[in-house]
Scaffold this motif. Structure first.
Motif, PDB file in Angstrom:
ATOM      1  N   UNK A 130      39.192  44.986  29.219  1.00  0.00           N
ATOM      2  CA  UNK A 130      38.465  44.520  30.394  1.00  0.00           C
ATOM      3  C   UNK A 130      37.793  43.170  30.133  1.00  0.00           C
ATOM      4  N   UNK A 131      37.193  43.021  28.958  1.00  0.00           N
ATOM      5  CA  UNK A 131      36.528  41.763  28.617  1.00  0.00           C
ATOM      6  C   UNK A 131      37.502  40.595  28.573  1.00  0.00           C
ATOM      7  N   UNK A 132      38.641  40.816  27.949  1.00  0.00           N
ATOM      8  CA  UNK A 132      39.655  39.761  27.863  1.00  0.00           C
ATOM      9  C   UNK A 132      40.199  39.409  29.238  1.00  0.00           C
ATOM     10  N   UNK A 133      40.395  40.417  30.064  1.00  0.00           N
ATOM     11  CA  UNK A 133      40.902  40.189  31.421  1.00  0.00           C
ATOM     12  C   UNK A 133      39.912  39.332  32.215  1.00  0.00           C
ATOM     13  N   UNK A 134      38.636  39.659  32.133  1.00  0.00           N
ATOM     14  CA  UNK A 134      37.612  38.908  32.870  1.00  0.00           C
ATOM     15  C   UNK A 134      37.547  37.457  32.402  1.00  0.00           C
ATOM     16  N   UNK A 135      37.570  37.240  31.090  1.00  0.00           N
ATOM     17  CA  UNK A 135      37.451  35.886  30.551  1.00  0.00           C
ATOM     18  C   UNK A 135      38.685  35.051  30.875  1.00  0.00           C
ATOM     19  N   UNK A 136      39.871  35.618  30.701  1.00  0.00           N
ATOM     20  CA  UNK A 136      41.085  34.857  31.023  1.00  0.00           C
ATOM     21  C   UNK A 136      41.137  34.565  32.516  1.00  0.00           C
ATOM     22  N   UNK A 137      40.798  35.532  33.332  1.00  0.00           N
ATOM     23  CA  UNK A 137      40.793  35.321  34.779  1.00  0.00           C
ATOM     24  C   UNK A 137      39.812  34.219  35.165  1.00  0.00           C
ATOM     25  N   UNK A 138      38.645  34.221  34.548  1.00  0.00           N
ATOM     26  CA  UNK A 138      37.645  33.186  34.844  1.00  0.00           C
ATOM     27  C   UNK A 138      38.094  31.822  34.340  1.00  0.00           C
ATOM     28  N   UNK A 139      38.594  31.760  33.108  1.00  0.00           N
ATOM     29  CA  UNK A 139      38.978  30.464  32.540  1.00  0.00           C
ATOM     30  C   UNK A 139      40.231  29.902  33.204  1.00  0.00           C
ATOM     31  N   UNK A 140      41.066  30.750  33.759  1.00  0.00           N
ATOM     32  CA  UNK A 140      42.255  30.281  34.471  1.00  0.00           C
ATOM     33  C   UNK A 140      41.970  30.104  35.963  1.00  0.00           C
ATOM     34  N   UNK A 141      40.722  30.289  36.352  1.00  0.00           N
ATOM     35  CA  UNK A 141      40.255  30.191  37.739  1.00  0.00           C
ATOM     36  C   UNK A 141      41.102  31.026  38.694  1.00  0.00           C
ATOM     37  N   UNK A 142      41.435  32.237  38.272  1.00  0.00           N
ATOM     38  CA  UNK A 142      42.233  33.145  39.093  1.00  0.00           C
ATOM     39  C   UNK A 142      41.343  33.923  40.052  1.00  0.00           C
ATOM     40  N   UNK A 143      40.242  34.455  39.555  1.00  0.00           N
ATOM     41  CA  UNK A 143      39.309  35.162  40.419  1.00  0.00           C
ATOM     42  C   UNK A 143      39.527  36.657  40.519  1.00  0.00           C
ATOM     43  N   UNK A 144      40.414  37.206  39.726  1.00  0.00           N
ATOM     44  CA  UNK A 144      40.615  38.661  39.733  1.00  0.00           C
ATOM     45  C   UNK A 144      39.658  39.317  38.753  1.00  0.00           C
ATOM     46  N   UNK A 145      39.384  40.586  38.969  1.00  0.00           N
ATOM     47  CA  UNK A 145      38.472  41.317  38.107  1.00  0.00           C
ATOM     48  C   UNK A 145      38.945  42.756  37.981  1.00  0.00           C
ATOM     49  N   UNK A 146      38.627  43.339  36.849  1.00  0.00           N
ATOM     50  CA  UNK A 146      38.910  44.758  36.649  1.00  0.00           C
ATOM     51  C   UNK A 146      37.652  45.573  36.944  1.00  0.00           C
ATOM     52  N   UNK A 147      36.810  45.067  37.828  1.00  0.00           N
ATOM     53  CA  UNK A 147      35.596  45.767  38.221  1.00  0.00           C
ATOM     54  C   UNK A 147      34.450  45.603  37.250  1.00  0.00           C
ATOM     55  N   UNK A 148      34.561  44.661  36.336  1.00  0.00           N
ATOM     56  CA  UNK A 148      33.559  44.496  35.289  1.00  0.00           C
ATOM     57  C   UNK A 148      32.478  43.490  35.668  1.00  0.00           C
ATOM     58  N   UNK A 149      32.817  42.480  36.424  1.00  0.00           N
ATOM     59  CA  UNK A 149      31.907  41.367  36.675  1.00  0.00           C
ATOM     60  C   UNK A 149      30.571  41.825  37.254  1.00  0.00           C
ATOM     61  N   UNK A 150      30.589  42.716  38.200  1.00  0.00           N
ATOM     62  CA  UNK A 150      29.349  43.152  38.841  1.00  0.00           C
ATOM     63  C   UNK A 150      28.436  43.946  37.908  1.00  0.00           C
TER      64      UNK A 150
END
Length: 178
Positions: free
Chosen positions: A110-130
């Motif tokens: 989940x952590x890797x997904x959030x960071x890659x999504x943020x750094x690639x400016x994709x905007x997807x989340x596995x429900x972790x950001x909130x």
């Protein structure tokens, strides 16, 4: 098919990302990291940059003195820049993911997904950001800024743009690599 496109540019969530299998998650990491093609608004390190970095590796393995694509020679500067961009982006993602895992007690996937999504400016989340605390949110914000500005541009900005070409040449060293 739709997910492979949205992971590289749009960030439109058509299903809960936390329901993906491990294989799908890893494929998502790769697609988000690569991103779209240059000159567009897609995030990631860009398709041509990845291609040139891989070509640089292949050229080295084949001991080629030059790299040719479509009957055109690719400059050493372009090859070097592509390899550095991919390396710095990957390093930033690893560091930011480790910081996120340490500060927020999240699992690696989940952590890797959030960071890659943020750094690639994709905007997807596995429900972790909130559920991240303020430090975790700052880490994601830093990842977004790095992804939008680009790690190389940011490094050049802080280091200064002056090219420092040495007027003297040193003797070559014999370094054991690999």
């Amino acid at each position: 098919f739709f997910e492979s496109i949205t992971l590289r540019t749009a960030g439109f969530s058509s299903f809960p990302q936390e329901n993906m299998t491990d294989f799908s998650c890893v494929m998502s990491y790769i697609l988000m990291f690569i991103g779209g093609s240059p000159i567009g608004t897609a995030g990631g390190v860009k398709t041509v940059t990845i291609f040139l970095a891989l070509l640089n590796v292949i050229s080295y393995i084949h001991d080629d003195d030059q790299s040719i694509i479509f009957n055109r020679r690719v400059t050493d500067e372009s090859m070097r820049k592509a390899t550095v961009i991919v390396s710095v982006a990957a390093f930033a993602i690893v560091v930011l993911t480790l910081l996120l895992i340490v500060t927020n007690k999240v699992n690696m996937q989940d952590g890797l997904y959030e960071v890659i999504s943020a750094s690639a400016t994709v905007g997807l989340s596995r429900g972790l950001t909130s559920s991240l605390d303020s430090i975790g949110q700052i880490i994601i914000i830093v990842a977004m800024y790095l992804g939008r500005i680009g790690p190389i541009s940011l490094a050049i900005f802080f280091a200064g743009r002056g090219h420092h070409k040495s007027k003297c040449r040193y003797l070559e060293g014999d370094f054991f690599v690999g």
